[in-house]
Motif scaffolding. Sequence first.
Motif, PDB file in Angstrom:
ATOM      1  N   GLN A  85       0.506  -1.459   0.188  1.00 36.05           N
ATOM      2  CA  GLN A  85      -0.100  -0.164   0.180  1.00 36.05           C
ATOM      3  C   GLN A  85       0.582   0.747   0.156  1.00 36.05           C
ATOM      4  O   GLN A  85       0.660   2.447   0.435  1.00 36.05           O
ATOM      5  CB  GLN A  85      -0.892   0.155   0.761  1.00 36.05           C
TER       6      GLN A  85
ATOM      7  N   THR B  34       6.989  -7.961  10.523  1.00 35.59           N
ATOM      8  CA  THR B  34       5.150  -8.325  11.063  1.00 35.59           C
ATOM      9  C   THR B  34       4.743  -6.929  10.977  1.00 35.59           C
ATOM     10  O   THR B  34       3.712  -7.106  10.793  1.00 35.59           O
ATOM     11  CB  THR B  34       6.256  -8.432  12.353  1.00 35.59           C
ATOM     12  N   THR B  35       5.265  -5.910  10.625  1.00 36.49           N
ATOM     13  CA  THR B  35       4.528  -4.766  11.035  1.00 36.49           C
ATOM     14  C   THR B  35       3.275  -4.816  10.176  1.00 36.49           C
ATOM     15  O   THR B  35       2.750  -3.983   9.957  1.00 36.49           O
ATOM     16  CB  THR B  35       4.927  -3.691  11.612  1.00 36.49           C
ATOM     17  N   CYS B  36       3.582  -5.129   8.501  1.00 35.95           N
ATOM     18  CA  CYS B  36       3.834  -4.666   7.175  1.00 35.95           C
ATOM     19  C   CYS B  36       1.624  -4.952   7.612  1.00 35.95           C
ATOM     20  O   CYS B  36       1.389  -6.436   7.572  1.00 35.95           O
ATOM     21  CB  CYS B  36       3.845  -5.661   6.441  1.00 35.95           C
TER      22      CYS B  36
ATOM     23  N   VAL C 202      -0.652  -4.907   5.232  1.00 30.69           N
ATOM     24  CA  VAL C 202      -1.771  -6.463   4.450  1.00 30.69           C
ATOM     25  C   VAL C 202      -0.550  -7.837   4.529  1.00 30.69           C
ATOM     26  O   VAL C 202      -0.766  -8.092   3.520  1.00 30.69           O
ATOM     27  CB  VAL C 202      -1.189  -5.291   3.016  1.00 30.69           C
TER      28      VAL C 202
ATOM     29  N   THR D 262      -0.315  -6.464  12.872  1.00 32.79           N
ATOM     30  CA  THR D 262      -0.051  -5.839  11.950  1.00 32.79           C
ATOM     31  C   THR D 262       0.597  -3.993  12.588  1.00 32.79           C
ATOM     32  O   THR D 262      -1.188  -3.543  13.548  1.00 32.79           O
ATOM     33  CB  THR D 262       0.298  -5.518  10.918  1.00 32.79           C
TER      34      THR D 262
ATOM     35  N   TRP E  90      -8.234   3.218   9.083  1.00 35.76           N
ATOM     36  CA  TRP E  90      -7.469   2.221   8.299  1.00 35.76           C
ATOM     37  C   TRP E  90      -7.068   1.290   7.950  1.00 35.76           C
ATOM     38  O   TRP E  90      -7.428   0.351   6.501  1.00 35.76           O
ATOM     39  CB  TRP E  90      -5.925   3.281   8.048  1.00 35.76           C
ATOM     40  N   LEU E  91      -6.225   0.287   8.729  1.00 42.50           N
ATOM     41  CA  LEU E  91      -5.511  -1.315   7.602  1.00 42.50           C
ATOM     42  C   LEU E  91      -6.298  -2.213   7.823  1.00 42.50           C
ATOM     43  O   LEU E  91      -6.022  -2.577   6.594  1.00 42.50           O
ATOM     44  CB  LEU E  91      -4.630  -1.190   8.158  1.00 42.50           C
TER      45      LEU E  91
ATOM     46  N   PRO F 233      -7.520  -2.166   3.754  1.00 42.19           N
ATOM     47  CA  PRO F 233      -7.048  -2.951   2.458  1.00 42.19           C
ATOM     48  C   PRO F 233      -6.781  -3.771   3.100  1.00 42.19           C
ATOM     49  O   PRO F 233      -6.965  -4.720   1.694  1.00 42.19           O
ATOM     50  CB  PRO F 233      -5.837  -1.723   2.659  1.00 42.19           C
ATOM     51  N   ARG F 234      -6.087  -4.697   4.165  1.00 44.05           N
ATOM     52  CA  ARG F 234      -6.236  -6.337   4.071  1.00 44.05           C
ATOM     53  C   ARG F 234      -7.934  -6.574   3.911  1.00 44.05           C
ATOM     54  O   ARG F 234      -7.571  -8.166   3.225  1.00 44.05           O
ATOM     55  CB  ARG F 234      -6.509  -6.369   5.438  1.00 44.05           C
TER      56      ARG F 234
ATOM     57  N   LEU G 195      -9.414  -5.449   1.548  1.00 47.35           N
ATOM     58  CA  LEU G 195      -9.922  -5.033   0.087  1.00 47.35           C
ATOM     59  C   LEU G 195      -8.389  -5.792  -0.752  1.00 47.35           C
ATOM     60  O   LEU G 195      -8.938  -6.374  -1.614  1.00 47.35           O
ATOM     61  CB  LEU G 195      -8.872  -3.064  -0.169  1.00 47.35           C
ATOM     62  N   LEU G 196      -8.132  -6.125  -0.209  1.00 46.10           N
ATOM     63  CA  LEU G 196      -6.079  -7.444  -0.792  1.00 46.10           C
ATOM     64  C   LEU G 196      -7.145  -8.821  -1.180  1.00 46.10           C
ATOM     65  O   LEU G 196      -6.994  -9.591  -1.860  1.00 46.10           O
ATOM     66  CB  LEU G 196      -5.312  -7.488  -0.039  1.00 46.10           C
TER      67      LEU G 196
END
Lengths: 436, 245, 863
Positions: free
Chosen positions: B14, B182-184, B186, C89, C227-228, C231-232, C234-235
């Motif tokens: 992203q 680890t943090t990503c 997605v 994450t 946010w996150l 996108p999770r 969405l993907l």
Amino acid sequence: MATTQPIHHRELAPQEMLGRSRIWTLVMGLAVIGLVLGIVSYARELTGGMVVTGMRDVGIGGGATWGLYVAFLIYMMGVSFAGITIAAMIRLLKLEQLRPVGRIAEILSVVAVVLGGLAIIVDLGQPLRGLVNLFRYARPQSPFFGTFTLVLAGYGFASLVYLYLGSRRDAAVLAERPGRLQWLHRFVASGYSDTPEERERHDRASFWLAVGIVPLLVVASSTLGFVFGLQIGRPGWFSALQAPAFVTLAGVSGVGLVIVLAALVRHAEHRSDVLTPAVFAWLGKLMLGLLFVYVYFMAVELVTATYAGSEADADITAALLTGTYAPIFWTSVAFLVVPLGLLVYAALAKRWSIGMLTAVSVLVNLGALGKRYLIVVPSQTHGTLLPYGEGSYTPALVEYGVVLGLVALGVLMIGAFMKALPVIELQREEEVGQDA
Amino acid sequence: MTRYAMVIDLDRCQGCRACVEACKVENNTPQGSLWMHVFRLEEGTYPSTTMSFLPRPCQHCDNAPCVKVCPVGARYKREDGLVLTDFDRCIGCRYCELACPYGVNVFNWSDPAEHQYLDWDDPDLPDEVRGSVPPWHNPDHDVVHGDEQRRTSGGGHAKGVVEKCTFCVQRLERGELPACATTCPVNAIIFGDTDDPGDSVNAEIARGDAFDLLPEAGTKPRVHYVGGKHPTRSAREIERVEVEV
Amino acid sequence: MRTVTRRRFVQGTAAVGGAAATSKFLFDGFDTVARADEVVDAAMAQLTEDVVPTTCWVGKQDCGMLARRVNGRVVKFEGHPANPLNYGTLCPKGQAQIGAVYDPNRVKTPLVRTNAKGEPGTWRSASWDEALELVAAEVNETRARNPKLVLWQKGRSKAKSFYDTAFVKAIGSSKLGHGAYCSDTGYRALEYTIGLHGVLHPDFRYTKYLLSWGWNITNAGGNKFCWLTWPRHLLAARERGMKIVHIDPRLRSAGPFADRWLAIKPGTDLAFALALCHELIANGHIDEEYLTTYTNAPYLVEDDGMFHRGDGDEPLVLDAATNSFVPASQAEAPTLRASTSHNGVAVKTAFEVFAEHVEQYTPEWAAEVCGIATSEIRRVAREYGEEAVIGSTIMVDGVEVPYRPVSIMAYHMVQQELGFQAMRAMLIVSMLVGAVGAAGGQFSDKTWKIDGKYTSLDEVEIGDGPYDFTLNKSKFYPINSGHPGLVAKVMADPERYDVEELPEVAILHMVNPLGSFADQDAFISTYEKFRFVAWIGPWISETADYFADVVLPSATIEKYEGPMSATDLYVDAKSMRLPPMEPLFESRGEIDIYLDLAAAIGVLEGEDGYIAQVNKALELEGEFALPLRGRPEVRDIFDRWARAQGIEEGLAFFEEHGVWVKGPVKPTKFYGYATDPVFGGVVHRLYGESLARYQKEMKARGVDDLYAVDYTALPMWREPTMEQSPGDYDLYLISYKLIEHKQARTSYIPLLNEISPGQRLDINPATARARGITDGAEVWVESHNAVTGETRRVKTVAAYTEGMRPDTVGMPHHFGLWTHPASRDRGPTPNALYFTGEGYTVNTADQSFHVKVRAYPEGGESA
Ligand SMILES: Nc1nc2c(c(=O)[nH]1)N[C@H]1C(S)=C(S)[C@@H](COP(=O)(O)OP(=O)(O)OC[C@H]3O[C@@H](n4cnc5c(=O)[nH]c(N)nc54)[C@H](O)[C@@H]3O)O[C@H]1N2
Ligand SMILES: Nc1nc2c(c(=O)[nH]1)N[C@H]1C(S)=C(S)[C@@H](COP(=O)(O)OP(=O)(O)OC[C@H]3O[C@@H](n4cnc5c(=O)[nH]c(N)nc54)[C@H](O)[C@@H]3O)O[C@H]1N2
Ligand code: SF4
Ligand code: SF4
Ligand code: SF4
Ligand code: SF4
Ligand code: SF4
Ligand SMILES: [Mo]
């Protein structure tokens, strides 16, 4: 008194000859000021960190991580190479016409090695560690090792030996005369007394040393060229021409500096007797040859870069030809091409004016410095292979200060030598006889 | 044996730069020192514009030019694939930085202790925090790592040395994944052991669309990319970071 | 909690004594020459390490976190692996917040102002007691006269806001949310139309065709989440083959994830939605069953726009089964399309009226208005209609639900003048194909819960003045949920709005109007008028800097907050923010602060006191209820709450696990079709009869058309007022969030400022070049108020991007702050250019992030 030998007026002790030169005093005075400036600048760099320089990281740092210092270092290595080569050639090929500039070349070589070495040190983030670790953990596989150890040790050692061998004889002559520096001359002469046998041995040693030096020189200079030439990560450097081009330009600038120094000595020490126009003409022709080859390399490089280069190469070429670096680039080219023209003219007209040669030499040296700068910098700021935008690098005052200090140190070294030992080999009796 | 590799999935990334921040906090890198960079790229002209993101850690090359050029062996390759920097030995010549085609090295231009974003020398901070610079100082970086027993992890150690991504050697030793992986948010960063056939990183590398960055440089990276495509020279970077060293 | 004791530890350096000192001075760093290879096992170097759970303090979805601590000092936050929101994450802000926690520029002690207001503050430290007493005295002074003149205001709330609303109730003050800034228009449109408190998001588990409508995919929240989580989802959907059509003036929001990009002209979403409706009807992509069963589409409408009720109260429909006119609730088979007469009154079904209304909104017409090709509009309508597979159903966890895998994500983008109606039109697109509440279709809230506003917005009793200062039930803004911007307008000119009493005391909590709200000027003049302002926050905000009399330092993450939802929509979970260390400096957690304030004001105890309100808000009853006497410990409040939830261990459960995962959310909880009763038992208002009624009443009270024009039963296109600005204001200015920043609060974190360094004007290179604006160069942006003619300008730097419509420029939020050294000098805020009120807001919104501007290079003023 032991001195029964008549002293030729050309064999005045160096300090006596210089005693009459105001230029020398002036130059030395300026050099001292320059050195102080250099030391102050370097102190700032040491305490503040290299952030006080204009260098920055390549990539997102948007800068060049090697800058003026390295450009200066390469330039100096070139000068040193040229100096020692000229010295060796004189002996190897028995170029008697050039003998009077032999020592100048040797001095130049030694001084350049020292300055180059210092340029490396000032460029290190951890200078003291460098002094220790470069030896303690030396990795001969690293081209850096090539530049540092081989070049420094090789050139330095060879030049020093030459200088020593030659000076020893002159010192032996001078040591026999009383004077303030007699102790020094005795020390340098260290037992050598210039008997024919000794002289014979001296000449043989010099010759074989020259034979030994040549391959070392080629290897060392090539590695230096390869430091840049084989760097695949740096577009603009990955060019097979780099090593030969490097060596040629080194020759050009070295010969140039020899000319400048010779002209200075001729003027300061009133030695038009030995430093004859013929000597200068010879040097001029040498430079013409080298410069011609170099300009040819430059043309080839330009053509290949414009037509066959990768996209990254093309970007660098654009920055050089029309972009940020165009002013430096074209000035440097002009400083190399115009002298070539002048030299061609001189050759055709068979008129080698010392003034013109000196001017040409200064120009080609500025041009060479410019070219060194342009090898080092643009490929970092404009040649990144990943899409980091354009970077920029402008040397900071500190860097100019340090380089000025280094140059000043070089001048002081040469000046000191001039004061202590003859800068032109004392002529041997039989030669004097022949001459007269 | 273990041989580490990383795969970055550009179909997922992203461009958020969480990896950049995780790396900074984990490794205590000073201001201006970003070991991970995420390119935000744009190509084409309106309205046919396309955008892409490209995270770029050190590629931990198997044929690493940075290792070859280091004059003192401060930069070295380990058997497990990591390319590390011994910051106690580095002399700060920056040759590695010059030799690296990827632009991943960071030099400590100024004193890192004085360049940790804010002035942390605050008497009102609690005892356990005071003196830790930055306050999130990670003690793992004070110890030696690996069989070679050299200090190689973390950043901001000394003025005048070069540092770069370590694949989080200190975390690997703790059995953890690198901070960025680890943090990503997605899970676009896949990290694993190529010598372990069961490791999912192998399936990723085997994907038909896998590629390496700058293959022409012959560096044999241990960081691979899937999805997306290799950036072209016409890609323009937007939203560039501004590092202040 | 896991604890490790570490032994292998190395002494940093080897150098000793004076030599070291000298070398340190001269060659700093040289002292590490020697390899530090003596591995010492010194007892003094023993470190105790542990990991404790908490949640993200920055963002609005409170992602689960684990804090790694060394000797009690937090060294890193990582995502909590079990929290469904983020599964281990964190986004860049989540990572970087550690830089804020230890920030020495935080407010360390309570502060009392020592200089005049309206300029940067100078302060003296005070004790908590003194500061609390000061606030209490001012509050009580005003409360004694009229408690409503005490205004409590909070911004982007975090966690369950029980403790602060309890305070508001206990002291009886007025309350302002950050209201209109996220998506007020959107919320009101959805509440009014289908009764849900939310805007638009897809059922990502099944959706196949997504209209990403002004969704800032790679940067910001979209509906509901921070946010996150989005996108999770969405993907996952994309990997299943979902297509994304991105409708946004700029491409950067979607980055690489737009399968098609429709660069819509700002403020024309209403037109685009109407054209989609036109096409869906033309193509017959209509879910008749849904429309007739669950919406008011079959209701009969008279010529005056009101429902035909016959003699009764209930609207009538034409029942096809009996071919008779019957009250809507009694019809067996209401007719969707009819134009007839009943008892001599000409009537049409609402759907008929709608269909006729959208006749005019052809794709060709919309193409002109929106700046999008006709073919693209047709294509989207056709694909959306076809992909909806009207009539199909699917089994989800054993429940059969209609399957309409087409959806819209839209949130903050409707903060535009026509936003309310635009959002209604967008929702109607979804309603036409029956996608609302269907599998793969349109969602709005996390569960299908009917909001009280469904009814109240339909029953607004517009009164005559004088109005209260929020203009509630006024003839100006009948649909109103307490907008700070509106209050600002009122305070600037109360007479104009027929307001007599203005608030005197303000308590500001987690809200920074001077930094975040447009229009900045309006707020500056507003806060000047408060007699007394108290600010609760970890930093001196810009608003506090200018106007606070007292600053109460709150903690950042080192406090209890909660409970908070941790559901990702599909898995139900709850979490808690737990303090990973003691509050730094003299700061206190907000709950402590409110407890203290309540005590100081004298409303802590007793039947309607603060504690009682907390009990009510957290539903603490019986054995779990807090005793009404004595100041409770904050931990105890949450412990009771946890036990009241049936968690035996109480709060210890969260201290151990961080998150309470309850399991999958049942389809019957979130598919509107599957709830009991279906859609929560409300009729979906395709036709907004009450809106038309409000317009009549407003006009009857003689308000300007500016206020009344968009109160229409059906969304109706008109040109936004900003178009009346002179032609040389030829660009639209839009605004958006950046992934590296959270509103204005993260601009204090230098780690984030490094990767997102400052303000800029995103501009199409062709547009820029035509104006002599070069990339990276300074540029003036000057806005124009189409109603008042006022102009404002700021200077920033140009950032070329081919991902921007040529007639549009954009400036992100987040910058333009000045109180913190890390946020200073990062360029202006676009909020200094926007206008609030007339011409920029109509139905509900007191804020539109749209204005016409011109841009010219620095030095090109005379352009
Ligand atoms: N990183 C980050 N994430 C956040 C926040 C944050 O500050 N930072 N804030 C959170 C909050 S409080 C909220 S409200 C949400 C908001 O989440 P979103 O609504 O997803 O994001 P914004 O950035 O507010 O959205 C504005 C988008 O609308 C587009 N736009 C502007 N004008 C128009 C128009 O006229 N028509 C159309 N179709 N599009 C238009 C802009 O280009 C931009 O992409 O994000 C949340 N998440
Ligand atoms: N130009 C432009 N402007 C916008 C937007 C946009 O997209 N563009 N978006 C709008 C939107 S959607 C929103 S939601 C608003 C948000 O606007 P605000 O709610 O005002 O913004 P924040 O920056 O989240 O918080 C305000 C203050 O809370 C303080 N604070 C932070 N943490 C805490 C805490 O734990 N406790 C307490 N007591 N205080 C704390 C911060 O220091 C800051 O001063 O901005 C709006 N403004
Ligand atoms: S954290 Fe993941 S998604 Fe974000 S930029 Fe890094 S790799 Fe891409
Ligand atoms: S990416 Fe650069 S620094 Fe990293 S291993 Fe490869 S060459 Fe070395
Ligand atoms: S900077 Fe350090 S690591 Fe890099 S090449 Fe030089 S000594 Fe080696
Ligand atoms: S692997 Fe570790 S050091 Fe490398 S970029 Fe990721 S977080 Fe940074
Ligand atoms: S998405 Fe929001 S809540 Fe989650 S880590 Fe990021 S800032 Fe925090
Ligand atoms: Mo928001």
